[in-house]
Design a protein around this motif. Structure first.
Motif, PDB file in Angstrom:
ATOM      1  N   ARG A 107       6.688  43.370 -28.454  1.00  0.00           N
ATOM      2  CA  ARG A 107       6.441  44.183 -29.640  1.00  0.00           C
ATOM      3  C   ARG A 107       6.784  43.396 -30.893  1.00  0.00           C
ATOM      4  N   GLN A 108       6.014  43.577 -31.937  1.00  0.00           N
ATOM      5  CA  GLN A 108       6.399  43.101 -33.265  1.00  0.00           C
ATOM      6  C   GLN A 108       6.463  44.303 -34.182  1.00  0.00           C
ATOM      7  N   PHE A 109       7.599  44.486 -34.865  1.00  0.00           N
ATOM      8  CA  PHE A 109       7.772  45.612 -35.757  1.00  0.00           C
ATOM      9  C   PHE A 109       7.170  45.305 -37.129  1.00  0.00           C
ATOM     10  N   PRO A 110       6.817  46.334 -37.886  1.00  0.00           N
ATOM     11  CA  PRO A 110       6.310  46.115 -39.244  1.00  0.00           C
ATOM     12  C   PRO A 110       7.337  45.383 -40.106  1.00  0.00           C
ATOM     13  N   LYS A 111       6.863  44.767 -41.170  1.00  0.00           N
ATOM     14  CA  LYS A 111       7.720  43.949 -42.017  1.00  0.00           C
ATOM     15  C   LYS A 111       8.884  44.743 -42.614  1.00  0.00           C
ATOM     16  N   TYR A 112      10.014  44.056 -42.724  1.00  0.00           N
ATOM     17  CA  TYR A 112      11.185  44.590 -43.408  1.00  0.00           C
ATOM     18  C   TYR A 112      11.146  44.140 -44.876  1.00  0.00           C
ATOM     19  N   PRO A 113      12.029  44.669 -45.726  1.00  0.00           N
ATOM     20  CA  PRO A 113      11.918  44.382 -47.158  1.00  0.00           C
ATOM     21  C   PRO A 113      12.166  42.919 -47.545  1.00  0.00           C
ATOM     22  N   SER A 114      12.977  42.202 -46.753  1.00  0.00           N
ATOM     23  CA  SER A 114      13.373  40.832 -47.077  1.00  0.00           C
ATOM     24  C   SER A 114      13.468  40.021 -45.791  1.00  0.00           C
ATOM     25  N   PRO A 115      13.643  38.692 -45.905  1.00  0.00           N
ATOM     26  CA  PRO A 115      13.831  37.868 -44.705  1.00  0.00           C
ATOM     27  C   PRO A 115      14.984  38.371 -43.830  1.00  0.00           C
ATOM     28  N   ILE A 116      14.808  38.262 -42.520  1.00  0.00           N
ATOM     29  CA  ILE A 116      15.837  38.731 -41.578  1.00  0.00           C
ATOM     30  C   ILE A 116      16.965  37.709 -41.518  1.00  0.00           C
ATOM     31  N   SER A 117      18.217  38.173 -41.692  1.00  0.00           N
ATOM     32  CA  SER A 117      19.364  37.273 -41.681  1.00  0.00           C
ATOM     33  C   SER A 117      20.222  37.416 -40.431  1.00  0.00           C
ATOM     34  N   ALA A 118      20.142  38.540 -39.714  1.00  0.00           N
ATOM     35  CA  ALA A 118      20.929  38.726 -38.491  1.00  0.00           C
ATOM     36  C   ALA A 118      20.382  39.913 -37.711  1.00  0.00           C
ATOM     37  N   LEU A 119      20.578  39.883 -36.396  1.00  0.00           N
ATOM     38  CA  LEU A 119      20.199  40.975 -35.495  1.00  0.00           C
ATOM     39  C   LEU A 119      21.334  41.225 -34.516  1.00  0.00           C
ATOM     40  N   GLU A 120      21.464  42.478 -34.057  1.00  0.00           N
ATOM     41  CA  GLU A 120      22.469  42.781 -33.026  1.00  0.00           C
ATOM     42  C   GLU A 120      22.114  44.091 -32.331  1.00  0.00           C
ATOM     43  N   PHE A 121      22.091  44.065 -30.997  1.00  0.00           N
ATOM     44  CA  PHE A 121      21.962  45.283 -30.207  1.00  0.00           C
ATOM     45  C   PHE A 121      23.339  45.888 -29.986  1.00  0.00           C
ATOM     46  N   ASN A 122      23.395  47.224 -29.861  1.00  0.00           N
ATOM     47  CA  ASN A 122      24.678  47.845 -29.556  1.00  0.00           C
ATOM     48  C   ASN A 122      24.978  47.765 -28.061  1.00  0.00           C
ATOM     49  N   ALA A 123      26.132  48.310 -27.661  1.00  0.00           N
ATOM     50  CA  ALA A 123      26.666  48.084 -26.318  1.00  0.00           C
ATOM     51  C   ALA A 123      25.764  48.589 -25.200  1.00  0.00           C
TER      52      ALA A 123
END
Length: 352
Positions: A292-308
């Protein structure tokens, strides 16, 4: 309150005045999220009440955050202040864990070693033991000297993977490291389990270890991702691969963006990447396919994290990061974190 792009959304967290450097979900509580920022603050969000985060200022811009063990109110933070400190949201105080000679780029905690593991631009990895009975740090951290600046760090139950400049990737085996520390060996007496050269030709941006502890993934500034395996046997190494991503044709030119965000879903074993093109994609490493590719976010992505439990994905975006936002002319977009509810798009496709 703004909503994150696409379906399966939850509210965004309050906007930040400066770039978001790091994210860390609590290892067991899926609703607690740490956010580190260049505004010098560490934020603690409870997603059940996302409009009222706690925050505590540090001595310099925060580059990484991690949870302390056996607590929901204490974290570790490192950054341009050249030190790692505890961040105690109960007492609103900080405590020195260890000092470095340059900015602290990465902070992790190892339950197996009872240590804070910090990687710095001073070309060292420092392991500071935390006494389980008193929570006090050792005054003499173990110092592992490295050939280059630390860019990214990942810690699992069995491995420490450190990605550095010069395309160096060094790996330590935690049981071996624990034995060496028990024997009182100094850092200069301890060799890494493996010394590797990155499969990617350009600077590493992120590294994460697979949930099954069999390998790791790295990303680079040149829109590429590499999937690697720890087992040095030729048949295992034959399975490694790399691929291109986060590229767009802009006014007829193939434009390549850095891949700054990287996170594994702990339940499904899939992983997400976030790029300077302001998009997030989810990948199935076994099938070697994008899910999957999600629609664009407002700015460049700086970090990602899934929860537990893998049910939510935190997406940090920062307008000063390298790349293009989705605002007018690709500029602006602000700084903040959206938390996305994860559905079937993070599950591997079942073969018919």
């Amino acid at each position: 309150m703004a909503q994150t792009p696409g379906a399966c959304t939850s509210p965004s967290l309050p906007a930040l005045v400066d770039s978001v450097s790091s994210l860390a979900f609590h290892p067991t509580n899926p609703n607690l999220l740490l956010v580190g920022s260049w505004d010098r603050n560490v934020y603690l969000h409870d997603l059940r009440n996302p409009t009222a985060p706690l925050k505590l200022a540090q001595r310099g811009a925060v580059l990484d955050v991690a949870w302390a063990p056996r607590t929901e109110r204490i974290a570790y933070a490192g950054g341009l202040g050249k030190e790692v400190r505890t961040v105690n949201f109960d007492s609103n105080e900080t405590q020195l864990i260890c000092k470095h000679d340059d900015a602290v780029r990465c902070v992790e905690y190892s339950d197996e070693l009872d240590c804070v593991v910090s990687g710095s631009w001073d070309q060292t990895l420092r392991l500071t033991r935390i006494d389980p009975s008193t929570s006090q740090p050792s005054p003499d951290p173990l110092v592992l000297r490295l050939p280059h600046k630390v860019y990214s760090l990942a810690v699992s139950q069995s491995k420490i993977v450190c990605a550095m400049g010069g395309r160096h990737v060094w790996i330590w085996d935690i049981p071996q490291l624990k034995e060496a520390m028990a024997q009182g060996k100094k850092g200069d007496e301890i060799e890494p389990w493996q010394r590797r050269e990155s499969s990617l030709k350009f600077m590493t941006r992120a590294v994460k270890i697979m949930p099954n502890d069999k390998g790791y993934v790295t990303t680079s500034i040149e829109g590429r991702v590499a999937v690697e395996f720890f087992d040095p046997a030729p048949e295992a190494q034959a399975k490694k691969y790399a691929f291109k991503c986060h590229r767009q044709v802009v006014e007829g030119v193939d434009t390549v963006y850095p891949v700054q965000g990287l996170a594994f879903n702990p339940t499904h074993g899939t992983f997400a990447t976030g790029g300077g093109d302001s998009t997030v994609s989810v990948w199935d490493p076994a099938a070697k396919k994008r899910l999957r590719q999600f629609p664009k976010y407002p700015s460049p992505i700086s970090a990602l994290e899934f929860n537990a439990d893998g049910s939510q994905l935190a997406v940090a975006f920062s307008e000063e990061d390298e790349g293009a936002g989705s605002g007018a002319g690709g500029a602006g977009g602000g700084n903040g974190v959206f938390v996305r509810l994860c559905g079937d798009e993070c599950k591997p496709k079942v073969k018919a």
